[in-house]
Design an enzyme around this catalytic site. Structure first.
Site, PDB file in Angstrom:
ATOM      1  N   ASP A 154     -40.377 -17.653 -88.430  1.00 36.17           N
ATOM      2  CA  ASP A 154     -40.110 -18.701 -89.426  1.00 36.17           C
ATOM      3  C   ASP A 154     -39.258 -19.816 -88.822  1.00 36.17           C
ATOM      4  OD1 ASP A 154     -41.325 -16.819 -91.116  1.00 36.17           O
ATOM      5  OD2 ASP A 154     -39.399 -16.031 -91.779  1.00 36.17           O
TER       6      ASP A 154
ATOM      7  N   GLU B 250     -45.768 -20.077 -99.034  1.00 33.71           N
ATOM      8  CA  GLU B 250     -44.362 -19.934 -98.664  1.00 33.71           C
ATOM      9  C   GLU B 250     -44.039 -20.840 -97.487  1.00 33.71           C
ATOM     10  OE1 GLU B 250     -44.287 -15.732 -97.911  1.00 33.71           O
ATOM     11  OE2 GLU B 250     -44.538 -16.015 -95.739  1.00 33.71           O
TER      12      GLU B 250
END
Length: 543
Positions: free
Chosen positions: A48, A304
């Site tokens: 991420d 997301e």
């Protein structure tokens, strides 16, 4: 109708009567900054990844990347990385980023993220983002701080977003405030753990009593108030902060659940300017009194890792987010939308927003940037599950897509990837096929004969799939025809720009010379189609 402008103005007036407790710069300095002791690697694991760069005192650009589970690295060239930690969650009693983590983040951990449910016996700290906030006001009146936003989670919905500050980007960072909570109930309830999730365990009582928000919204819960309503309300994770066209700070966040939301931030504290009351945008999207304006998702469909960046040259805000499951076979894939205004609507190539209603399938919305692929010029096995990206615009206005990727193997190993992006004539950024190796791609001239030849045809489609893409083969002829497994026509419309028409479908994209993973020059094109899919052409023979 209540608009976002009305809501922000109202909230600003309220915030003047609810002063934020300033952070002492001395307290941060007393945490004792420790120089990063690093080891150099070309392959690093930062899940991420969020990237930030600035010019040092010598005027040279330096790049920092921060990721989930307190992973970070820095680089001068986006190729070789200096990594300070040997493992994630290292030395949590005196961590480089968080100092004494349990003490520093105590208020957050009262709700989620440490030794509780999914974080039993440890920590769940996710997806940080760092930005320089020149207007942050310290307790002594000094201005300017590096501001970190991160999320802590104990279940798939009980989460919190927190902001911290440091005079230096390498930290340590001092806790400022927990700014958004999720996963709460109105009445006493459970979320699969032993924890009572009543909202009195969050800061909502304080905000309601101070008049910052207009009471508890019944839409936040269901099952007689005992369960968090993930069809409507978001999961408070994956925060990123960005600047609008007026250099004002905004927060975008969310994962699955009730979708992706944006909130303006108070520049002196970096904390949200809550809308205060519920409203609706002109195009019918919800503005929640606490969570902000909805720009994508809902009804617990995947979506997301949102990231927004404004391009002053095109006048658009671009929204990237990722669908699917993050594991190797989960179909993780990045999607792209854009908007003329900071709070949306964010539209895909077909002009559709990403708001999910009952019965919708999220694959129908957003340009899919890439799937699971293996192409000529890659070393080893193919790429799988590329996603949760951030975006870098370097000091020379070059654009890069920064994401993590897994591989077509039997394990979940992941690595950081940096790929150059190039804009189409219609103002869309296209991600090029190969990782950046220090050599920028070069546009092919409109009258070039280099384009004639045989190509791998890679159609990334628009579905969320864990399968590897099956490549086809095409040939671009000297008279503008496409032959082989696909048939149609092509035209170089300008330097570095290509227009293709195949079976009645139109694709607009870029055509460049890019170096592959063996540092060999290779002609490639990348284009978006009317079905929200990306196609690549990888030249394998120029005869």
């Amino acid at each position: 109708m209540i608009t976002l402008l009305n809501l922000v103005t109202s909230a600003l007036l309220i915030l003047q009567t609810v002063p934020h407790q300033p952070v002492s710069k001395n307290e941060v300095e007393e945490m004792e900054q420790k120089p990063w002791e690093t080891v150099q690697h070309k392959e690093i694991s930062v899940h991420d990844p969020s990237i930030y760069s600035f010019l040092d005192e010598d005027g040279k650009e330096i790049f920092y990347v921060f990721g989930t589970h307190i992973a970070q690295a820095k680089s001068r060239d986006l190729i070789t990385w200096d990594v300070p930690n040997n493992s994630e969650y290292q030395n949590m009693e005196d961590n480089l980023i968080f100092g004494n983590t349990v003490e520093n983040l105590a208020e957050t951990f009262e709700w989620s993220g440490h030794n509780d449910a999914d974080s039993e016996g440890g920590f769940n700290l996710w997806a940080p983002d760092v930005i320089w906030n020149p207007d942050f006001k310290w307790a002594n009146g000094d201005l300017g701080a590096f501001q970190m936003y991160y999320s802590a989670s104990s279940t798939w919905r009980r989460s919190a977003i927190v902001t911290m500050v440091s005079p230096t980007i390498e930290g340590p960072y001092r806790y400022v405030d927990t700014i958004i909570y999720s996963g709460f109930s109105e009445e006493d309830g459970r979320d699969g753990s032993d924890r009572n999730i009543n909202y009195h365990g969050t800061h909502l009582d304080e905000l309601i009593e101070a008049g910052v928000i207009d009471g508890f919204n019944p839409k936040w819960t269901k099952t007689l108030g005992r369960e968090y309503n993930t069809d409507y309300a978001p999961n408070a994770i994956d925060p990123t902060v960005f600047l609008d066209e007026n250099d004002e700070l905004w927060l975008v966040y969310g994962s699955w659940s009730g979708g992706i939301h944006v909130l303006p931030l108070d520049p002196e504290t970096g904390t949200p300017i809550y809308p205060a009351v519920d409203g609706e945008t002109e195009d019918g999207r919800s503005i929640d009194r606490y969570f902000g304006t909805k720009i994508s998702g809902g009804h617990h469909q995947s979506g997301e890792g949102p990231y927004i960046h404004y391009n002053k040259d095109t006048g658009y805000y671009y929204l990237w987010l990722t669908y699917g499951g993050l594991n190797r076979d989960g179909g993780y894939n990045m999607r792209l939308f854009r908007s003329e205004t900071v709070d949306g609507p964010y539209l895909d190539f077909n002009g559709n927003d990403g708001i999910i209603d009952w019965g919708d399938v999220n694959d129908s919305f957003g340009i899919k940037l890439m799937g699971n692929y293996n192409i000529a010029g890659l070393k080893g096995v193919g790429y799988k599950a590329p996603g949760h990206n951030s975006v870098l615009v370097d000091a020379n206005n070059n654009w890069f897509n920064v994401f993590h990727v897994r591989f077509n193997t039997n394990n979940e190993m992941h690595r950081l990837r940096v790929h150059q992006m190039v804009y189409t004539e219609s103002g869309w950024p296209v991600t090029l096929p190969y990782r950046y190796n220090g050599v920028l791609a070069e546009s092919i001239t409109k009258d070039s004969e280099q384009v004639v030849g045989t190509y791998q045809w890679v159609d990334h489609g628009n579905t969320t799939s864990g399968d590897m893409i099956v490549n086809q083969e095409i040939r671009l002829t000297s008279d503008g025809m496409i032959e082989g497994d696909q048939a149609g026509t092509y035209e170089l419309t300008a330097n570095g720009q290509i227009h293709l028409e195949i079976n009645g479908e139109i694709f607009d994209g870029v055509i460049v010379e890019q170096q592959d993973e063996f540092d060999q020059n290779r002609l490639v094109f990348a284009a978006y189609g009317q079905n929200n899919q990306t196609v690549w052409g990888i030249q394998i023979n120029n005869e």
